[in-house]
Scaffold this motif. Structure first.
Motif, PDB file in Angstrom:
ATOM      1  N   VAL A   7      25.209  15.941  29.317  1.00 34.39           N
ATOM      2  CA  VAL A   7      26.405  16.752  29.475  1.00 34.39           C
ATOM      3  C   VAL A   7      26.542  17.644  28.250  1.00 34.39           C
ATOM      4  N   HIS A   8      26.757  18.930  28.482  1.00 33.86           N
ATOM      5  CA  HIS A   8      26.941  19.885  27.391  1.00 33.86           C
ATOM      6  C   HIS A   8      28.409  20.317  27.364  1.00 33.86           C
ATOM      7  N   LEU A   9      29.044  20.056  26.236  1.00 33.33           N
ATOM      8  CA  LEU A   9      30.451  20.398  26.068  1.00 33.33           C
ATOM      9  C   LEU A   9      30.627  21.290  24.843  1.00 33.33           C
ATOM     10  N   PRO A  10      31.579  22.208  24.869  1.00 29.58           N
ATOM     11  CA  PRO A  10      31.755  23.129  23.750  1.00 29.58           C
ATOM     12  C   PRO A  10      32.275  22.476  22.477  1.00 29.58           C
ATOM     13  N   ILE A  11      32.768  21.238  22.550  1.00 28.96           N
ATOM     14  CA  ILE A  11      33.328  20.599  21.363  1.00 28.96           C
ATOM     15  C   ILE A  11      32.260  19.948  20.486  1.00 28.96           C
ATOM     16  N   HIS A  12      30.995  19.874  20.970  1.00 36.24           N
ATOM     17  CA  HIS A  12      29.942  19.224  20.196  1.00 36.24           C
ATOM     18  C   HIS A  12      28.637  19.987  20.368  1.00 36.24           C
ATOM     19  N   ARG A  13      27.854  20.054  19.282  1.00 30.06           N
ATOM     20  CA  ARG A  13      26.635  20.869  19.288  1.00 30.06           C
ATOM     21  C   ARG A  13      25.461  20.194  19.984  1.00 30.06           C
ATOM     22  N   HIS A  14      25.497  18.873  20.160  1.00 32.73           N
ATOM     23  CA  HIS A  14      24.404  18.159  20.809  1.00 32.73           C
ATOM     24  C   HIS A  14      24.783  17.795  22.244  1.00 32.73           C
ATOM     25  N   PRO A  15      23.803  17.586  23.108  1.00 36.41           N
ATOM     26  CA  PRO A  15      24.107  17.084  24.455  1.00 36.41           C
ATOM     27  C   PRO A  15      24.658  15.666  24.393  1.00 36.41           C
ATOM     28  N   LEU A  16      25.478  15.311  25.358  1.00 37.24           N
ATOM     29  CA  LEU A  16      26.140  14.011  25.400  1.00 37.24           C
ATOM     30  C   LEU A  16      25.684  13.213  26.611  1.00 37.24           C
ATOM     31  N   ILE A  17      25.727  11.871  26.462  1.00 37.54           N
ATOM     32  CA  ILE A  17      25.312  10.952  27.519  1.00 37.54           C
ATOM     33  C   ILE A  17      26.507  10.090  27.922  1.00 37.54           C
ATOM     34  N   GLU A  53      38.472  11.703  28.978  1.00 34.27           N
ATOM     35  CA  GLU A  53      39.707  12.470  29.028  1.00 34.27           C
ATOM     36  C   GLU A  53      39.848  13.368  27.802  1.00 34.27           C
ATOM     37  N   CYS A  54      39.449  12.868  26.632  1.00 30.30           N
ATOM     38  CA  CYS A  54      39.523  13.678  25.416  1.00 30.30           C
ATOM     39  C   CYS A  54      38.500  14.815  25.463  1.00 30.30           C
ATOM     40  N   ALA A  55      37.310  14.510  26.007  1.00 23.58           N
ATOM     41  CA  ALA A  55      36.270  15.535  26.087  1.00 23.58           C
ATOM     42  C   ALA A  55      36.675  16.685  26.995  1.00 23.58           C
ATOM     43  N   GLU A  56      37.502  16.410  27.975  1.00 22.61           N
ATOM     44  CA  GLU A  56      37.931  17.439  28.925  1.00 22.61           C
ATOM     45  C   GLU A  56      39.204  18.164  28.477  1.00 22.61           C
ATOM     46  N   SER A  57      39.651  17.927  27.242  1.00 18.66           N
ATOM     47  CA  SER A  57      40.838  18.612  26.726  1.00 18.66           C
ATOM     48  C   SER A  57      40.567  20.110  26.614  1.00 18.66           C
ATOM     49  N   PRO A  58      41.501  20.952  27.002  1.00 20.34           N
ATOM     50  CA  PRO A  58      41.281  22.404  26.893  1.00 20.34           C
ATOM     51  C   PRO A  58      41.176  22.852  25.446  1.00 20.34           C
ATOM     52  N   LEU A  59      40.322  23.853  25.205  1.00 22.14           N
ATOM     53  CA  LEU A  59      40.157  24.369  23.848  1.00 22.14           C
ATOM     54  C   LEU A  59      41.385  25.127  23.375  1.00 22.14           C
ATOM     55  N   GLU A  60      42.153  25.653  24.313  1.00 22.83           N
ATOM     56  CA  GLU A  60      43.381  26.365  23.953  1.00 22.83           C
ATOM     57  C   GLU A  60      44.492  25.906  24.878  1.00 22.83           C
ATOM     58  N   LEU A  61      45.674  25.710  24.308  1.00 21.74           N
ATOM     59  CA  LEU A  61      46.765  25.115  25.061  1.00 21.74           C
ATOM     60  C   LEU A  61      48.049  25.918  24.831  1.00 21.74           C
ATOM     61  N   HIS A  62      48.686  26.311  25.923  1.00 25.38           N
ATOM     62  CA  HIS A  62      50.000  26.937  25.850  1.00 25.38           C
ATOM     63  C   HIS A  62      51.037  25.854  26.121  1.00 25.38           C
ATOM     64  N   HIS A  63      51.673  25.403  25.055  1.00 24.67           N
ATOM     65  CA  HIS A  63      52.554  24.248  25.168  1.00 24.67           C
ATOM     66  C   HIS A  63      54.011  24.685  25.229  1.00 24.67           C
ATOM     67  N   PRO A  64      54.809  24.062  26.113  1.00 20.25           N
ATOM     68  CA  PRO A  64      56.223  24.471  26.223  1.00 20.25           C
ATOM     69  C   PRO A  64      57.039  24.198  24.969  1.00 20.25           C
ATOM     70  N   TYR A  65      56.591  23.275  24.110  1.00 19.22           N
ATOM     71  CA  TYR A  65      57.337  22.975  22.894  1.00 19.22           C
ATOM     72  C   TYR A  65      56.960  23.899  21.730  1.00 19.22           C
ATOM     73  N   LEU A  71      47.977  26.955  21.105  1.00 16.24           N
ATOM     74  CA  LEU A  71      47.460  25.938  20.196  1.00 16.24           C
ATOM     75  C   LEU A  71      45.959  25.793  20.400  1.00 16.24           C
ATOM     76  N   ALA A  72      45.205  25.742  19.300  1.00 20.34           N
ATOM     77  CA  ALA A  72      43.752  25.632  19.358  1.00 20.34           C
ATOM     78  C   ALA A  72      43.315  24.206  19.045  1.00 20.34           C
ATOM     79  N   LEU A  73      42.362  23.693  19.807  1.00 19.45           N
ATOM     80  CA  LEU A  73      41.828  22.351  19.597  1.00 19.45           C
ATOM     81  C   LEU A  73      40.726  22.402  18.538  1.00 19.45           C
TER      82      LEU A  73
END
Length: 566
Positions: A7-17, A53-65, A71-73
């Motif tokens: 799995v390739h995710l933008p939060i980490h430079r290496h592939p994940l298993i 669930e943490c890996a699928e967190s959006p890189l940018e978040l528009h939060h009502p508060y 907000l940037a992750l």
């Protein structure tokens, strides 16, 4: 061979298993969660693991508060000191992991707080009697529940009925608690009861402002604690006792009284008889079986086994130690246990010891403390200082002990609230009076540390043991003014005063370690005419006890552990 799913995710430079995360802490949220799945890095040199669930967190978040900016992750930046900053939602320290951060302002929140923000309204908060509303704009304010003003903006919870404003973490303050510093239960109150005298916190010893909430003793004693001090992890066990009946504690006596001078202690099968210290046996080979200190240096009475060939001996004070106790530095009840043939390390003074210890009675807590540290309470009246000492904080980064002058960042200390004097537990638990030789007419008294009237500089003394110069203003020593005798404390007691003679196994040694280290060793009294050479120091062992393993001698437990074995 089965092909692995990468799995390739933008939060980490290496592939994940994909992998199970039930026993691992997530690198992003820092939480370990049972029956959870996630990913680990495919690289052999990278230990990155995260929840799905943490890996699928959006890189940018528009939060009502935080409507003004997205907000940037990103991971927490320790180089910028962000680990000590506070979350703008819950007002707790960020510590580590990943956060959502606004690059245009100081708004920064935990990953979990951004994912599950606090409720907009709280109908029945514990720390307040009215409904609270979350104000969506972070600000700096003084919390009415704890009385603290945080350095960074956070989201307040406000009462529209009476104007009270609280930190998010203070909304759920427990109502009734028991802490390690007091023997009665405490109840939270939004303001102190009327008093002609100023209130002082029983933990940090600072003034308690009557305008804000605090914890008060449920009985008639005048005891009060700041809300934040009372809920520290080393003070409170995390349980809210409201509505729970207070049951009396079972007190089990440590021994059965046979007659005026004979007892049967629970740790020994034979009867023990109370005796004055026999000077004929003061050769340093006998040690108290509970505290492990040498019988020779102790000026008090002892209990000795009535069986001639047994050799079991206890200090009178150690024989009276309770089987269960509470300690000011731990929130759970402790139980007196034997170390057996293993060497243990005290979680307070960080010294290795044998003999007996106090263990935490909970299955999920591994706290342990030697009996001498367990006997320390506050206020502490120490022989080297005119003012009482208190345990005010669990953090003493870089503060030197006034006794030994050590600046160990991990050691626990007690300090004076009237001056800058503090002592580590190594120095606190030194015997106040000792005997050196059986011919001594007077016991030697502990002194030094800058807590008395001694002066350093040109007033040099001499240690009677190592025969080196002593500056009375530096370090602790034992002295007798009548006999003009002075010795270093470490010369008289040794580097390992809590290690009694006997055969031991070290539970912390890996038998397959490279280079190999001995798993078994022997502690001996250093009383021979010719003192042995230490295999590491290459000098004669100067202390009252020596260690022997594989035919070699060592002057300290440190030398034994750090010897390179071939």
């Amino acid at each position: 061979m089965e092909k692995r799913e990468l799995v390739h995710l933008p939060i980490h430079r290496h592939p994940l298993i994909p992998r199970d995360m039930s026993i691992l802490h997530c690198e992003m949220c820092l939480i370990r969660q049972k029956n959870s799945d996630g990913y680990r890095c495919d690289s052999q040199t990278c230990l990155f693991v995260i929840h799905r669930e943490c890996a699928e967190s959006p890189l940018e978040l528009h939060h009502p508060y935080h409507p003004p900016h997205p907000l940037a992750l990103r991971p927490l930046d320790h180089d910028l000191g962000e680990a000590s900053q506070l979350c703008s939602f819950c007002a707790e320290k960020l510590i580590g992991g990943w956060v959502y951060h606004c690059p245009d302002c100081k708004f920064i929140v935990h990953l979990l707080c951004a994912r599950k923000p606090p409720a907009v309204d709280l109908v029945q908060p514990k720390s307040h009697g009215h409904k609270l509303f979350l104000l969506p704009k972070p600000r700096i304010f003084t919390c009415d529940a704890c009385g603290l003003t945080l350095d960074t903006p956070s989201l307040p919870c406000a009462c529209l009925q009476c104007g009270v404003i609280l930190h998010g973490s203070c909304v759920g303050l427990p109502r009734v608690i028991r802490i390690s510093r007091h023997h009665h239960r405490l109840r939270y109150a939004s303001s102190p009861p009327p008093s002609h005298e100023a209130w002082c916190c029983g933990v940090c010893r600072k003034a308690v402002d009557g305008q804000y909430g605090a914890y008060f003793c449920v009985n008639s004693c005048r005891y009060v604690v700041h809300a934040k001090c009372a809920t520290r992890k080393d003070v409170w066990d995390g349980e809210d006792l409201e509505g729970m009946p207070e049951e009396p504690e079972d007190v089990e006596e440590p021994f059965e009284v046979i007659n005026d001078k004979v007892i049967r202690h629970f740790i020994h099968e034979h009867h023990l008889q109370l005796n004055e210290v026999d000077s004929a046996r003061l050769d340093g080979s006998e040690h108290c079986q509970i505290c492990a200190l040498s019988i020779r240096i102790h000026p008090g009475n002892i209990y000795r086994c009535t069986q001639c060939d047994c050799g079991f001996v206890l200090h009178e004070t150690c024989a009276n130690l309770p089987r269960t106790t509470w300690h000011m530095l731990h929130p759970h009840r402790l139980k007196l246990q034997t170390c057996g043939t293993e060497v243990d390390m005290c979680d307070i003074c960080l010294r290795h010891f044998s003999g007996f210890k106090y263990d935490c009675g909970r299955e999920d807590c591994y706290f342990k403390i030697d009996v001498r540290c367990a006997a320390v309470s506050e206020p502490l009246l120490h022989i080297t200082h005119p003012h009482p000492l208190f345990s005010l904080s669990n953090l003493f980064r870089g503060k030197a002990c006034s006794g030994c002058k050590e600046t160990d960042s991990f050691s626990t200390k007690m300090e004076c609230i009237e001056c800058d004097f503090c002592l580590c537990f190594d120095c606190i638990t030194l015997p106040p009076k000792v005997r050196w030789y059986e011919q001594d007419r007077h016991p030697l008294a502990l002194g030094g540390g800058g807590g008395g009237e001694e002066e350093g500089g040109e007033n040099w003394w001499w240690c009677e043991i190592c025969e080196e110069k002593m500056d009375p203003g530096e370090g602790l020593y034992y002295t007798c003014d009548a006999c003009c005798v002075t010795v270093h404390a470490h010369c008289l007691l040794g580097a390992d005063p809590l290690m009694k003679t006997g055969h031991y196994s070290d539970p912390y040694v890996d038998p397959d370690s490279v280079p190999p280290r001995p798993t078994e060793f022997e502690t001996l009294a250093n009383i021979s005419c010719s003192r042995p050479f230490c295999r590491v120091c290459r000098r004669r062992c100067p202390f009252p006890t020596v260690f022997r393993a594989k035919g070699h001698h060592f002057c300290t437990y440190h030398c034994l552990n750090f010897c390179v074995w071939f």
